[in-house]
Design an enzyme around this catalytic site. Sequence first.
Site, PDB file in Angstrom:
ATOM      1  CG  HIS A   1      44.393  32.877  44.576  1.00  0.00           C
ATOM      2  ND1 HIS A   1      43.992  32.184  43.424  1.00  0.00           N
ATOM      3  CD2 HIS A   1      43.294  34.039  44.343  1.00  0.00           C
ATOM      4  CE1 HIS A   1      43.069  32.753  42.589  1.00  0.00           C
ATOM      5  NE2 HIS A   1      42.562  33.975  43.145  1.00  0.00           N
TER       6      HIS A   1
ATOM      7  CG  ASP B   1      36.667  33.386  42.865  1.00  0.00           C
ATOM      8  OD1 ASP B   1      36.638  33.769  43.983  1.00  0.00           O
ATOM      9  OD2 ASP B   1      37.367  33.884  41.951  1.00  0.00           O
TER      10      ASP B   1
ATOM     11  CG  HIS C   1      39.974  35.347  40.225  1.00  0.00           C
ATOM     12  ND1 HIS C   1      39.388  36.098  40.912  1.00  0.00           N
ATOM     13  CD2 HIS C   1      40.867  36.366  39.352  1.00  0.00           C
ATOM     14  CE1 HIS C   1      39.336  37.539  40.675  1.00  0.00           C
ATOM     15  NE2 HIS C   1      40.284  37.664  39.709  1.00  0.00           N
TER      16      HIS C   1
ATOM     17  CG  ASP D   1      35.437  36.727  41.942  1.00  0.00           C
ATOM     18  OD1 ASP D   1      34.725  35.838  41.779  1.00  0.00           O
ATOM     19  OD2 ASP D   1      36.614  36.763  42.202  1.00  0.00           O
TER      20      ASP D   1
HETATM   21  O1  V1P Z   1      46.552  41.024  39.007  1.00  0.00           O
HETATM   22  C1  V1P Z   1      47.054  41.152  40.039  1.00  0.00           C
HETATM   23  C2  V1P Z   1      48.534  41.420  40.049  1.00  0.00           C
HETATM   24  C3  V1P Z   1      49.518  40.650  39.367  1.00  0.00           C
HETATM   25  N1  V1P Z   1      50.380  40.680  40.390  1.00  0.00           N
HETATM   26  C4  V1P Z   1      51.582  41.448  39.934  1.00  0.00           C
HETATM   27  C5  V1P Z   1      49.308  41.096  41.146  1.00  0.00           C
HETATM   28  N2  V1P Z   1      46.258  40.899  40.959  1.00  0.00           N
HETATM   29  C6  V1P Z   1      44.753  40.624  41.101  1.00  0.00           C
HETATM   30  C7  V1P Z   1      44.512  39.769  42.197  1.00  0.00           C
HETATM   31  C8  V1P Z   1      42.914  39.270  42.141  1.00  0.00           C
HETATM   32  C9  V1P Z   1      42.872  38.362  43.595  1.00  0.00           C
HETATM   33  C10 V1P Z   1      41.592  37.630  43.356  1.00  0.00           C
HETATM   34  C11 V1P Z   1      40.967  36.921  44.758  1.00  0.00           C
HETATM   35  C12 V1P Z   1      39.894  35.700  44.499  1.00  0.00           C
HETATM   36  O2  V1P Z   1      40.032  34.838  43.487  1.00  0.00           O
HETATM   37  C13 V1P Z   1      39.695  35.050  45.796  1.00  0.00           C
HETATM   38  C14 V1P Z   1      39.493  35.818  47.013  1.00  0.00           C
HETATM   39  O3  V1P Z   1      38.700  36.570  44.339  1.00  0.00           O
HETATM   40  C15 V1P Z   1      44.234  41.997  41.490  1.00  0.00           C
HETATM   41  C16 V1P Z   1      43.444  42.522  40.656  1.00  0.00           C
HETATM   42  C17 V1P Z   1      42.926  42.370  39.318  1.00  0.00           C
HETATM   43  N3  V1P Z   1      42.281  43.248  38.571  1.00  0.00           N
HETATM   44  O4  V1P Z   1      43.044  41.213  38.893  1.00  0.00           O
HETATM   45  N4  V1P Z   1      44.662  42.774  42.462  1.00  0.00           N
HETATM   46  C18 V1P Z   1      43.761  43.812  42.306  1.00  0.00           C
HETATM   47  N5  V1P Z   1      43.280  43.973  41.429  1.00  0.00           N
HETATM   48  C19 V1P Z   1      43.841  44.855  43.274  1.00  0.00           C
HETATM   49  C20 V1P Z   1      42.897  46.084  43.252  1.00  0.00           C
HETATM   50  C21 V1P Z   1      42.972  47.181  44.156  1.00  0.00           C
HETATM   51  C22 V1P Z   1      43.668  47.019  45.393  1.00  0.00           C
HETATM   52  C23 V1P Z   1      44.582  45.890  45.379  1.00  0.00           C
HETATM   53  C24 V1P Z   1      44.428  44.942  44.681  1.00  0.00           C
HETATM   54 ZN    ZN Z   2      38.005  35.901  42.475  1.00  0.00          ZN
HETATM   55 CA    CA Z   3      37.179  29.651  39.524  1.00  0.00          CA
END
Ligand code: V1P
Ligand code: ZN
Ligand code: CA
Length: 385
Positions: free
Chosen positions: A145, A180, A182, A270
């Site tokens: 990302h 992945d 995502h 994931d």
């Molecule tokens: O959904 C978001 C929010 C929307 N924005 C305002 C931020 N962020 C997700 C990010 C997921 C990143 C995935 C990375 C990868 O593709 C590559 C390494 O795997 C998010 C989520 C979710 N459930 O989608 N951030 C978090 N959860 C989070 C949870 C706990 C602590 C910090 C972040």
């Molecule tokens: Zn991911």
């Molecule tokens: Ca993917």
Amino acid sequence: SPSCGDDKKRRVCYYYDPGISTVDYGEGHVMVPHRVTMAHNLVAAYGMLGDMRRLRTAPATAAELADFHDEGYLALLQDLTPDGCGGDDGGHLREEGGGRGVDNPVFDRLWDYCLRYSGGSLAAARTLGSGTADIAINWSGGMHHACRGGARGFCYVNDIVLAIRELLAHFRRVLYVDIDVHHGDGVQAAFEASNRVMTVSFHQHGGGFFPGSGAVADVGKKGPGRYCALNVPVSVGIGDEEYHRLFEPIMARVMEVFQPEAVVLQCGADSLAGDRLGELNLTTRGHAQCVSFIRSFNLPLLLLGGGGYTINHVASCWCNETAVAIGKEIPNDIPKHGFDVFYKNQEYKLHYKLETKHLHRNRNTANSIDGIRMAAMENLSKLKL
Ligand code: V1P
Ligand code: ZN
Ligand code: CA
């Protein structure tokens, strides 16, 4: 024609930098770099380190990161400190688009972490470029990302873009495949204008799932790179069989039409069943089938990590995929080693089983799968090189 992989050996080069093992995104964060150390210790416990070449990993340099990233952003990243000095956003990096998020915290040794995971992917790409290995592995890479000028979705530096740019110095066309859960948005955006890089992402899509981009109609910007971006969105709960009713025919066709000279496979874990963020139902075998299918095309192959938030599952997955890369059968019983307690929940089996109540209800239908496959094939038919 390639089918389900083969037993033929490959020269595998494996990169692991122990410097990432104590990196901590902070309490409550789901990204745990230590899971790569767990995978490494499992690889060692299975006796696989002797089956691969291991070259010394050197951290990347700022100049190497500047091959893709904005100098101003790199200067900021280098200066950030967790106590709020260095112009950061009260402990977090600003999300692209201006919001303040918890996704990209500023933590101790952040810059060093970026240099180490990127150094591994760059070294792996160089080894493939030199022709001295068939497969190169860096499980700490795969941060798909990160943008040119900013951090996003737990990713600060886009090691994938850096590695692909290195491969482009040696290979005419490079294929990027992203399993992945995502959307691989940062890599797609970086190469959208190019017809020398094709990006293909399979991902969960809909219902506000992060990052929200990557609909099947998203084929990249107008210009020579159009149709060199392919997106395969799926719904919650897809299992191995349906996933491979998409993955194999689509990837076989991509190989025919794009004719890559090298492949980068981002193996984000994931997409496995029981992940803390992802909501798909892939097994470790179904996930690894993607690796063996791509491997069967016999092209220089870079294997990277990525997401994966149930850490014992992630370590099992990448250990097994290391075995797939080597072409070695390993037993399902996790060997006794320093980290074996982590695998208690999965009864010390490499291929864990989940009870139905821990799976997500499958929202895909035979019709929806056929529809996505046909739409993807239609996009591929428009690719003219
Ligand atoms: O959904 C978001 C929010 C929307 N924005 C305002 C931020 N962020 C997700 C990010 C997921 C990143 C995935 C990375 C990868 O593709 C590559 C390494 O795997 C998010 C989520 C979710 N459930 O989608 N951030 C978090 N959860 C989070 C949870 C706990 C602590 C910090 C972040
Ligand atoms: Zn991911
Ligand atoms: Ca993917």
